[in-house]
Enzyme design. Structure first.
Site, PDB file in Angstrom:
ATOM      1  N   LYS A   1      10.715  25.111 -15.472  1.00  0.00           N
ATOM      2  CA  LYS A   1       9.255  25.199 -15.510  1.00  0.00           C
ATOM      3  C   LYS A   1       8.772  26.092 -16.643  1.00  0.00           C
ATOM      4  CE  LYS A   1       7.989  23.734 -10.886  1.00  0.00           C
ATOM      5  NZ  LYS A   1       7.622  24.168  -9.527  1.00  0.00           N
TER       6      LYS A   1
ATOM      7  N   LYS B   1      13.484  10.658 -11.924  1.00  0.00           N
ATOM      8  CA  LYS B   1      12.742  11.083 -10.746  1.00  0.00           C
ATOM      9  C   LYS B   1      11.455  10.292 -10.592  1.00  0.00           C
ATOM     10  CE  LYS B   1      11.078  15.348  -8.702  1.00  0.00           C
ATOM     11  NZ  LYS B   1      11.729  16.329  -7.911  1.00  0.00           N
TER      12      LYS B   1
ATOM     13  N   LYS C   1       4.502  11.575  -9.184  1.00  0.00           N
ATOM     14  CA  LYS C   1       3.140  11.130  -9.452  1.00  0.00           C
ATOM     15  C   LYS C   1       2.704  11.482 -10.863  1.00  0.00           C
ATOM     16  CE  LYS C   1      -0.427  11.989  -7.186  1.00  0.00           C
ATOM     17  NZ  LYS C   1      -1.538  12.310  -6.340  1.00  0.00           N
TER      18      LYS C   1
END
Ligand code: TRP
Length: 325
Positions: free
Chosen positions: A111, A191, A194
């Site tokens: 991240k 993966k 959304k």
């Protein structure tokens, strides 16, 4: 009876990958365990987000979970920010967590790369809040995906350090990995997500489900209709594994490996079966969406139930810490 705890980020409507990879399992676990499921909205603050979207995101995940079969009569479903003991325990646990341990977390490293403009302390501390989520309820089993195993190992370490420094309060917690085969994104990426735009959400209209499946990536080696394919290298075939019966899967395997059927035939069949499977879910979701008060009551009752346990744990924790009262 053992306690199961798991958390899900309120990222809006649940998609097929979440359902097959996690939620289905959550629903099944209710038959065997005392289950506590949490919408982790405080965790969501670690990423930049649009404030005006947050309550809808939480709402959508809540009604999806209920429609898919999380049963508030048997389990506890609640919102993390409604139980302040999560952040309180997080602060205590920070003091038995090694800085170096957090630096090693691969999710933090990933991240920090993808949101380099917002590497905040919350992001760094994220695994400690996750440990607090679990330990507050003394949960022993935590259904998660492979990507969370490192966080659970840390949670175990934190629990041990606490018990060692201040006296035994917390049990060992263990990941409960489901045997679900990996669901790739519809574009073939590793993966389904959304934000990558390669998912099907569970409340998507039929037309859109059909269109997305029609375009879904298949075995890359099958370029022409006349090329035989390998179902075991095809995400569409993986999805057939969930939604189609043995006969249909046999028909697909035979047809694909001999180029007897085209990908279009296989995908049309899959779309039919996905839509048939999700039919009852669509109805339940629509009913819940029309009954806001009921959903609100469920979440409030869930938070009350969770808080009763959380308060008891925090009393025990404060007792161990030797704080003045
Ligand atoms: N970190 C988890 C994820 O991204 C979500 C989560 C937060 C969680 N707290 C948890 C999962 C506690 C299991 C237990 O998927």
């Amino acid at each position: 009876m053992k306690t199961v705890f798991s958390g899900i980020q309120p990222s809006g409507e649940v998609h097929l990958g979440n359902y097959l990879g996690a939620i289905r399992n959550w629903v099944a676990l209710q038959d065997q365990y005392r289950c506590i499921y949490c919408l982790v909205d405080y965790h969501a603050l670690t990423q930049t987000y649009d404030v005006k979207d947050m309550s809808a995101r939480v709402w959508d995940v809540a009604i999806d979970l209920l429609a898919l079969g999380v049963d508030p009569e048997r389990s506890t479903l609640f919102l993390q920010s409604m139980v302040p003991e999560h952040t309180e325990l997080c602060w205590v646990l920070n003091n038995v967590t090694g800085f170096g341990d957090l630096e090693r977390m691969t999710q933090f490293k990933d991240k920090s790369g993808t949101q380099a403009d917002n590497i905040n302390v919350g992001l760094f501390d994220y695994p400690v809040l996750q440990a607090a989520d679990i330990l507050l309820y003394k949960a022993e089993l935590v259904p998660v995906g492979q990507d969370q195993v490192q966080h659970l190992e840390l949670a175990r370490r934190i629990a041990r350090s606490f018990n060692h420094r201040w006296g035994r309060v917390f049990p060992e917690c263990n990941p409960l990995l489901s045997s679900t085969p990996k669901i790739l994104g519809l574009d073939g990426q590793a993966k389904m997500s959304k934000s990558l735009g390669n998912s099907i959400t569970l409340s998507e209209p039929e037309k859109s489900v059909r269109k997305k499946l029609a375009r879904a990536a298949t075995d890359p080696a099958r370029v022409e209709r006349t090329d035989p394919g390998d179902p075991d290298k095809c995400n569409v075939f993986t999805l057939h594994g969930f939604f189609s019966d043995d006969d249909t899967r046999g028909w697909v395997r035979q047809g694909c490996t001999t180029a007897g059927i085209g990908c279009v035939d296989c995908k049309t069949k899959l779309a039919d079966n996905v839509l048939a499977h999700l039919g009852p879910y669509y109805e339940r979701r629509a009913a819940l969406a029309a009954d806001r008060d009921r959903v609100r009551d469920i979440l409030h009752a869930g938070a009350e139930k969770a808080r009763a346990v959380a308060r008891r744990t925090m009393d025990e924790v404060r007792g161990k810490l030797g704080l003045w009262r």
